[in-house]
Enzyme design. Structure first.
Site, PDB file in Angstrom:
ATOM      1  N   HIS A 196     -37.241 -17.190 -33.278  1.00  0.00           N
ATOM      2  CA  HIS A 196     -37.273 -18.750 -33.315  1.00  0.00           C
ATOM      3  C   HIS A 196     -37.843 -19.133 -31.905  1.00  0.00           C
ATOM      4  O   HIS A 196     -38.941 -19.586 -31.868  1.00  0.00           O
ATOM      5  CB  HIS A 196     -36.001 -19.026 -33.154  1.00  0.00           C
ATOM      6  CG  HIS A 196     -35.720 -20.734 -33.178  1.00  0.00           C
ATOM      7  ND1 HIS A 196     -36.705 -21.367 -34.040  1.00  0.00           N
ATOM      8  CD2 HIS A 196     -34.992 -21.517 -32.451  1.00  0.00           C
ATOM      9  CE1 HIS A 196     -36.370 -22.877 -33.616  1.00  0.00           C
ATOM     10  NE2 HIS A 196     -35.546 -22.866 -32.826  1.00  0.00           N
ATOM     11  N   LEU A 206     -35.073 -29.147 -26.527  1.00  0.00           N
ATOM     12  CA  LEU A 206     -35.575 -30.657 -26.423  1.00  0.00           C
ATOM     13  C   LEU A 206     -35.186 -31.027 -25.191  1.00  0.00           C
ATOM     14  O   LEU A 206     -35.740 -31.948 -24.463  1.00  0.00           O
ATOM     15  CB  LEU A 206     -34.783 -31.492 -27.565  1.00  0.00           C
ATOM     16  CG  LEU A 206     -35.291 -30.883 -28.889  1.00  0.00           C
ATOM     17  CD1 LEU A 206     -34.767 -31.930 -30.116  1.00  0.00           C
ATOM     18  CD2 LEU A 206     -36.863 -30.823 -29.054  1.00  0.00           C
ATOM     19  N   GLY A 210     -51.000 -29.121 -23.227  1.00  0.00           N
ATOM     20  CA  GLY A 210     -49.827 -29.049 -24.215  1.00  0.00           C
ATOM     21  C   GLY A 210     -49.378 -30.594 -24.214  1.00  0.00           C
ATOM     22  O   GLY A 210     -49.427 -31.487 -23.281  1.00  0.00           O
ATOM     23  N   LEU A 219     -43.212 -32.112 -26.426  1.00  0.00           N
ATOM     24  CA  LEU A 219     -42.089 -33.011 -25.547  1.00  0.00           C
ATOM     25  C   LEU A 219     -42.462 -32.481 -23.912  1.00  0.00           C
ATOM     26  O   LEU A 219     -42.399 -33.712 -23.068  1.00  0.00           O
ATOM     27  CB  LEU A 219     -40.370 -32.545 -25.795  1.00  0.00           C
ATOM     28  CG  LEU A 219     -40.258 -32.845 -27.206  1.00  0.00           C
ATOM     29  CD1 LEU A 219     -38.829 -32.665 -27.277  1.00  0.00           C
ATOM     30  CD2 LEU A 219     -40.473 -34.280 -27.362  1.00  0.00           C
ATOM     31  N   ALA A 220     -42.641 -31.429 -23.503  1.00  0.00           N
ATOM     32  CA  ALA A 220     -42.773 -31.364 -22.042  1.00  0.00           C
ATOM     33  C   ALA A 220     -44.046 -31.675 -21.775  1.00  0.00           C
ATOM     34  O   ALA A 220     -44.217 -32.591 -20.668  1.00  0.00           O
ATOM     35  CB  ALA A 220     -42.544 -29.753 -21.694  1.00  0.00           C
ATOM     36  N   ARG A 229     -26.084 -18.761 -30.791  1.00  0.00           N
ATOM     37  CA  ARG A 229     -27.009 -18.097 -31.855  1.00  0.00           C
ATOM     38  C   ARG A 229     -27.097 -16.441 -31.743  1.00  0.00           C
ATOM     39  O   ARG A 229     -27.337 -15.918 -32.979  1.00  0.00           O
ATOM     40  CB  ARG A 229     -28.387 -18.765 -31.550  1.00  0.00           C
ATOM     41  CG  ARG A 229     -28.486 -20.154 -31.862  1.00  0.00           C
ATOM     42  CD  ARG A 229     -29.680 -20.837 -31.778  1.00  0.00           C
ATOM     43  NE  ARG A 229     -29.764 -22.106 -31.823  1.00  0.00           N
ATOM     44  CZ  ARG A 229     -30.791 -22.823 -31.941  1.00  0.00           C
ATOM     45  NH1 ARG A 229     -31.867 -22.610 -31.077  1.00  0.00           N
ATOM     46  NH2 ARG A 229     -30.678 -24.239 -32.230  1.00  0.00           N
ATOM     47  N   SER A 276     -31.625 -26.089 -39.671  1.00  0.00           N
ATOM     48  CA  SER A 276     -30.958 -26.517 -38.461  1.00  0.00           C
ATOM     49  C   SER A 276     -29.634 -25.985 -38.225  1.00  0.00           C
ATOM     50  O   SER A 276     -28.812 -25.685 -39.176  1.00  0.00           O
ATOM     51  CB  SER A 276     -31.189 -28.182 -38.372  1.00  0.00           C
ATOM     52  OG  SER A 276     -30.463 -28.392 -37.399  1.00  0.00           O
ATOM     53  N   ARG A 279     -30.548 -18.976 -25.448  1.00  0.00           N
ATOM     54  CA  ARG A 279     -30.585 -20.347 -25.379  1.00  0.00           C
ATOM     55  C   ARG A 279     -29.467 -21.293 -26.389  1.00  0.00           C
ATOM     56  O   ARG A 279     -29.510 -20.828 -27.603  1.00  0.00           O
ATOM     57  CB  ARG A 279     -32.065 -21.200 -25.639  1.00  0.00           C
ATOM     58  CG  ARG A 279     -32.076 -22.748 -25.773  1.00  0.00           C
ATOM     59  CD  ARG A 279     -33.245 -23.291 -26.048  1.00  0.00           C
ATOM     60  NE  ARG A 279     -33.891 -22.915 -27.447  1.00  0.00           N
ATOM     61  CZ  ARG A 279     -33.488 -23.596 -28.528  1.00  0.00           C
ATOM     62  NH1 ARG A 279     -32.508 -24.614 -28.191  1.00  0.00           N
ATOM     63  NH2 ARG A 279     -33.982 -23.531 -29.461  1.00  0.00           N
TER      64      ARG A 279
END
Length: 651
Positions: free
Chosen positions: A411, A451, A41, A44-45, A338, A285, A445
Site C-alpha cells: 500500500h 493525508l 507533484g 496533497l503535499a 496495519r 478502507s 504508518r
C-alpha cells in the site's frame, strides 16, 4: 563524505517548532517575486505546497504526469485524516497523537518531526473546513470522528469513504486560484526525467512532454519533490498504475540519500488477488474495521468447504468463527495497527484457514452482520455506502448480506528520500514532501496519517522551512537553461537514456519485466523476510536488470505519445529500487513494524526489535552504476517517551 545533519532545533520537544519559526530566516514580499520554486507533484503535499508558496508571493512552476492535478493518487485515499482536536472528548491530546504515531512506527521515526506533525494536525482540519471540505458531522453540528488502527481514541475526520478526494479538491481549488492569478504555471502530462545540480545546489529539472516527447529544462531557485511512494515496485499494489518512484530515484542518483527503503506498508484490508492477469489491487478502507469484525473459520474443513463453495460464510454459526484479532489483541481488537493485522491474517492463511478460492488460498472475512444488527443497515450505508458499492461492483457480492473477503496488499512506503527537520535533502535546495520522504512514520504508518502528513508538509511546514534556505538565494539571478552547460548536459543524458531504451529492440514487454520483479519482491521482500530470501532476491533482481536491458521491446516512437516508453523509464527505476530495498532489509537484522524478519520473532509471534544495534535511520548514498551504495546512520533518540515493546493486547 556527506554527513547527516537533521537540524533538529534545540529546546524542549513541545517548543521546538515554535522556536524554529520564531528564529528562522524569511524572504520579504518584494524579494519573493524574484524567486522561482519548482514543485513536482500535485497531490496533497504538492498541491498544498504549490498553492501555499504562491499565496506567499513566490513564483511557482508545478508539474504532474497526469492530465489534471486532480488525478493525483491522493484522490484514492478513503478512510480519513487524523487530528488531535478531541471533539469526542475521549481523552485525545497532541501528545497522545504523537505517542501513538511513534509507537505505531515501532520507534523508528524521528521524534521532533512526529511531534510537529501532531502539533499542526489541528490546523489542517481548520484549513479544510474553511475550504468547504464536506467532513461528516454529528447531529449537533460538530465534525464527526471515527477510530482507526493503533489508537484508543476517535481522532479520524472523514468524508464518507472519499476523504482523499475531498481534501484534494480543496487543495486543487487553492491551487487553481493561484494559477488564475498567474502565480503558478501548471505543466500537466509532463514527467520529471532528471534534476539539475549547479555548483552543488538543485537549480532545476529536465522534463519530457508525454504527448509530444519533447525534452525541456526548467530553472528554479529551489526544487520540491512531492511525488508519492514506490509501492508499485511490487507490481501488484493498491497504488494507481502510474504511481512510481522515479523522481525520488533521480534525486538519489544526484546525491540525495535514500532512507529506510525496506520500510513498506502492507495494508490488511484489500480485495484478494484473483488471478495472474490482474494489474492492480483494490483497497477497502481501514475505516471499515471500525464496525466490521474480522474472522476465519475455526475448523480447517469449514475453510475448505467455503473455498470450494460448499458452505456459505453467512451460514457458519458464531461458535465456529475465529475472531482472531479480538482473540489475540483484546484491548485493540480489530483496530490494531496495519502491520499487526496483516501478519495475523497471513498467520491464519499460512495455517490453512484462508477462505478465498484463489491459487494461494488466501483471504479472510470482514463481516458487517453484527454492526447492521446493532446500528441498522441505514446507518452503515450512510457511513460506508460508496465503499460497499465499490466492493459489490468488483466482486459481485453484496457486503450487506455476505462478509467481505479481504487480504493484505502493498500500500504505502514509509521509506523515501532522507530529509532533515526542514524537509531538505542532502542536496542543498532540494526538498521532499509527503510520502516521497521518509520522515514521519518509522517502520509502520498508522491509518489516516498519510493525508495528515501530506497536508502538514504542504500547508504548514514547507512554506516556513524553505524560506530559511531561500533567504540566501535572493541574489541568485534566474538562469536560462538553454545557455547553461549543466542543463544542456542533463538534457543530453536524458536523450541518451531514451535512445538506449528504444534501441534495445528485444522480445519482452515492459509488463513482463515488471511482473517478474513484482513476484520476486512479494515472495522475498514482502510480508515476511529472511537472510536467505533477501540474498536470493538481490541475485534475481540483478538478473532481471540484465535481461531488461538486453531483451526489452518498446513499440512506437520516442517523439510522440508512447505509454510503453513511459512505463519502461519507470520500471528501469523500479528494478534498481527493488535491489536497494532488499539490501536495506538484509542489513536491518531485526524485526520492526512492517519489516518482519522470520529470524527475529517473539514467543507470541510478534516483531522482535533490536534497539541496541538498529535504532537508527538507514540513509543510503548512491556511488555509481553497479557500485554498492554506502550506508549512513542517523541515530534515533527519544527524550519524551519510553521506548518499549509494542503491546496491543492491553491498554
Amino acid at each position: 563524505m556527506t554527513k547527516l545533519n537533521s537540524k533538529i532545533p534545540e529546546g524542549k520537544l513541545k517548543d521546538k517548532w515554535s522556536n524554529y519559526k520564531a528564529h528562522q530566516n524569511l524572504v520579504n514580499p518584494a524579494n519573493k517575486r524574484k524567486i522561482d520554486i519548482i514543485v513536482v507533484g500535485t497531490g496533497l503535499a504538492g498541491g498544498a505546497a504549490a498553492a501555499s508558496l504562491a499565496e506567499l508571493g513566490f513564483k511557482v512552476k508545478n508539474f504532474c504526469y497526469q492530465d489534471s492535478p486532480r488525478r493525483a493518487h491522493s484522490i484514492a485515499a478513503q478512510g480519513g485524516i487524523n487530528a488531535a482536536k478531541n471533539y469526542p472528548n475521549d481523552g485525545d491530546t497532541v501528545y497522545r497523537l504523537f505517542y501513538d504515531t511513534i509507537k505505531g512506527g515501532d520507534y523508528r521515526s524521528r521524534e521532533a518531526n512526529v511531534y510537529r506533525l501532531a502539533e499542526v494536525s489541528n490546523s489542517i482540519i481548520d484549513q479544510g473546513v474553511a475550504q468547504g471540505i464536506p467532513f461528516a458531522r454529528e447531529y449537533g453540528g460538530l465534525l464527526a470522528n471515527r477510530s482507526f488502527g493503533g489508537a484508543l481514541v476517535s481522532r479520524t475526520f472523514y468524508a464518507r469513504g472519499q476523504t482523499g478526494q475531498q481534501l484534494l479538491l480543496g487543495a486543487y481549488s487553492a491551487l487553481s486560484r493561484q494559477i488564475g492569478l498567474g502565480n503558478v504555471t501548471m505543466y500537466s502530462r509532463t514527467e520529471l526525467m532528471d534534476i539539475v545540480i549547479v555548483d552543488g545546489k538543485a537549480r532545476g529539472i529536465v522534463t519530457r512532454n508525454l504527448i509530444t516527447g519533447k525534452i525541456e529544462s526548467h530553472f528554479g531557485h529551489a526544487v520540491v519533490l512531492a511525488t508519492g511512494g514506490y509501492g508499485n515496485t511490487f507490481f501488484l499494489s493498491t497504488n494507481a498504475m502510474g504511481s512510481n518512484g522515479s523522481a525520488a530515484w533521480k534525486a538519489y542518483k544526484k546525491g540525495a540519500f535514500f532512507a529506510n527503503p525496506s520500510f513498506v506498508q502492507i495494508h490488511p484490508t484489500a480485495i484478494p488477488q484473483h488471478g495472474e492477469f490482474q494489474s492492480k489491487l483494490t483497497l477497502m478502507s481501514e475505516s471499515l474495521r471500525n464496525d466490521g469484525r474480522i474472522w476465519v473459520p475455526k475448523k480447517l474443513e469449514d475453510a475448505k468447504a467455503i473455498r470450494e463453495g460448499k458452505l456459505k460464510p453467512e451460514d457458519l454459526p458464531d461458535e465456529d468463527r475465529d475472531f482472531y484479532l479480538e482473540r489475540r489483541y483484546p484491548a485493540f481488537g480489530n483496530l490494531v495497527p496495519r502491520d499487526v493485522a496483516a501478519r495475523a491474517a497471513k498467520e491464519r492463511t499460512d495455517k490453512g484457514y484462508g477462505i478465498e478460492n484463489n491459487p494461494t488460498k488466501e483471504g479472510v472475512f470482514l463481516d458487517f452482520k453484527y454492526a447492521i444488527e446493532r446500528l441498522g443497515k441505514d446507518a452503515i450505508e450512510e457511513k460506508y455506502g460508496n465503499l460497499f458499492q465499490m466492493y459489490e461492483k468488483i466482486t459481485a457480492d453484496d457486503p450487506y448480506k455476505t462478509p467481505m473477503k479481504i487480504f493484505p496488499a502493498i500500500h504505502y512506503t514509509m521509506g523515501g528520500i532522507w530529509v532533515d527537520y526542514e524537509l531538505q535533502t542532502t542536496v542543498p535546495g532540494l526538498f521532499v514532501a509527503g510520502e516521497a520522504n521518509f520522515s514521519d512514520h518509522g517502520a509502520n504508518r498508522l491509518g489516516a496519517s498519510a493525508l495528515m502528513q501530506g497536508l502538514a508538509d504542504g500547508y504548514f511546514v514547507l512554506p516556513y522551512t524553505i524560506q530559511n534556505y531561500l533567504a540566501y538565494e535572493i541574489g541568485t539571478e534566474r538562469m536560462n537553461p538553454a545557455e547553461h552547460e549543466e542543463f544542456k548536459k542533463a538534457e543530453k543524458d536524458v536523450e541518451a537514456l531514451i535512445d538506449k531504451l528504444m534501441s534495445i529492440k528485444g522480445t519482452k514487454s515492459v509488463d513482463y519485466f515488471h511482473k517478474k520483479l513484482g513476484k520476486v519482491m512479494w515472495n522475498n521482500v514482502g510480508m515476511e523476510r529472511n537472510e536467505k530470501g533477501l540474498k536470493e532476491a538481490i541475485e534475481k533482481i540483478q538478473e532481471i536488470k540484465k535481461e531488461f536491458w538486453s531483451d526489452l521491446k518498446i513499440p512506437g516512437e520516442k517523439n510522440s505519445l508512447n505509454v510503453e516508453l513511459e512505463k519502461a523509464n519507470r520500471v528501469a527505476d523500479f528494478i534498481e529500487i527493488g535491489e536497494l530495498m532488499a539490501r536495506d532489509a538484509l542489513n536491518r537484522d531485526e524485526s520492526c513494524g512492517g519489516h518482519f524478519r522470520s529470524e527475529h520473532i517473539t514467543e507470541d509471534g510478534e516483531a522482535k526489535r533490536n534497539d541496541k544495534d538498529f535504532m537508527y535511520v538507514a540513509a543510503w548514498e548512491y556511488k555509481g552504476e553497479n557500485e554498492e551504495p554506502v550506508l549512513h546512520k542517523e541515530p534515533l533518540s527519544y527524550e519524551e517517551i519510553e521506548v518499549k515493546t509494542r503491546n496491543y493486547k492491553t491498554a
